[in-house]
Design a protein around this motif. Structure first.
Motif, PDB file in Angstrom:
ATOM      1  N   LYS A   1       4.196  -3.652  -4.177  1.00 44.72           N
ATOM      2  CA  LYS A   1       2.814  -3.422  -4.602  1.00 44.72           C
ATOM      3  C   LYS A   1       2.606  -1.951  -4.966  1.00 44.72           C
ATOM      4  O   LYS A   1       1.979  -1.641  -5.982  1.00 44.72           O
TER       5      LYS A   1
ATOM      6  N   ARG B   1       4.928   0.261  -5.881  1.00 48.59           N
ATOM      7  CA  ARG B   1       5.683   0.585  -7.094  1.00 48.59           C
ATOM      8  C   ARG B   1       4.910   0.118  -8.328  1.00 48.59           C
ATOM      9  O   ARG B   1       4.776   0.866  -9.308  1.00 48.59           O
ATOM     10  N   ALA B   2       4.361  -1.095  -8.278  1.00 51.14           N
ATOM     11  CA  ALA B   2       3.579  -1.610  -9.405  1.00 51.14           C
ATOM     12  C   ALA B   2       2.342  -0.742  -9.654  1.00 51.14           C
ATOM     13  O   ALA B   2       1.992  -0.461 -10.804  1.00 51.14           O
TER      14      ALA B   2
ATOM     15  N   GLU C   1       3.491   2.535 -11.337  1.00 51.17           N
ATOM     16  CA  GLU C   1       3.862   2.277 -12.726  1.00 51.17           C
ATOM     17  C   GLU C   1       2.606   2.101 -13.580  1.00 51.17           C
ATOM     18  O   GLU C   1       2.547   2.586 -14.705  1.00 51.17           O
TER      19      GLU C   1
ATOM     20  N   ASN D   1      -5.380  -1.873 -10.251  1.00 56.15           N
ATOM     21  CA  ASN D   1      -4.048  -2.184  -9.731  1.00 56.15           C
ATOM     22  C   ASN D   1      -3.917  -1.935  -8.234  1.00 56.15           C
ATOM     23  O   ASN D   1      -2.872  -1.499  -7.757  1.00 56.15           O
TER      24      ASN D   1
END
Length: 136
Positions: A16, A18-19, A22, A94
C-alpha cells in the motif's frame, strides 16, 4: 563526492505504501527492494526507504511513532504551484491525507502538507527564489 539522503520510514503495509509513493511521483528501485523494504527514488540524491515494521525493528529498538503524532516534516520542492496541488490530490486519492495543516501562500512561496498512509508528514512546496529576498 555528491551526498545522498536515504529517508527511512516504517510502514504497516509495504504494498500500500509503495503504491502511494508511486502515485505521488516517486519510482521504485528494485535493486534495493524486497518483501521487507522498497526503495523509492525521488531524485538522483534523494531516496525514501519504506521498511516493514519487522525490518525497521532490526535497525532500532525505539518504538514506532503513532500515525497521529509528528516527529518530522519532510519538505520536498515542486516545480510549480500546480505540482504542489497535484501531489496533494494524488495523496488523498491514494490512501493519504491532504492538507493536514492549513495551506500556506506567501506569494513567493506556496506549500501544502500531506500525510502518507502511516501518518508520515510531507510538505509539498514551491518557491520563487527571486521573491524570497529577506524571507525567514
Amino acid at each position: 563526492m555528491s551526498r545522498m539522503i536515504f529517508v527511512n520510514l516504517p510502514v504497516a503495509d509495504l504494498a500500500k505504501s509503495r503504491a502511494f509513493y508511486e502515485a505521488i511521483g516517486f519510482t521504485n528501485n528494485p535493486q534495493f527492494s524486497d518483501d521487507t523494504a522498497a526503495c523509492m527514488v525521488v531524485s538522483e540524491s534523494i531516496n525514501v526507504m519504506l521498511l516493514t515494521h519487522a525490518k525497521w525493528q532490526t535497525f532500532t529498538n525505539r518504538p514506532i511513532a503513532l500515525a497521529t503524532s509528528s516527529e518530522v516534516m519532510l519538505a520536498l520542492s515542486c516545480d510549480s504551484r500546480d505540482a504542489v496541488d497535484a501531489m496533494n490530490t494524488a495523496a488523498s486519492a491514494n490512501g493519504g491525507i491532504a492538507d493536514i495543516n492549513p495551506k500556506q501562500d506567501l506569494g513567493f512561496m506556496y506549500n501544502r502538507n500531506l500525510a502518507d498512509p502511516d501518518g508520515h508528514v510531507w510538505e509539498a512546496m514551491w518557491m520563487d527564489m527571486s521573491g524570497a529576498s529577506g524571507a525567514v
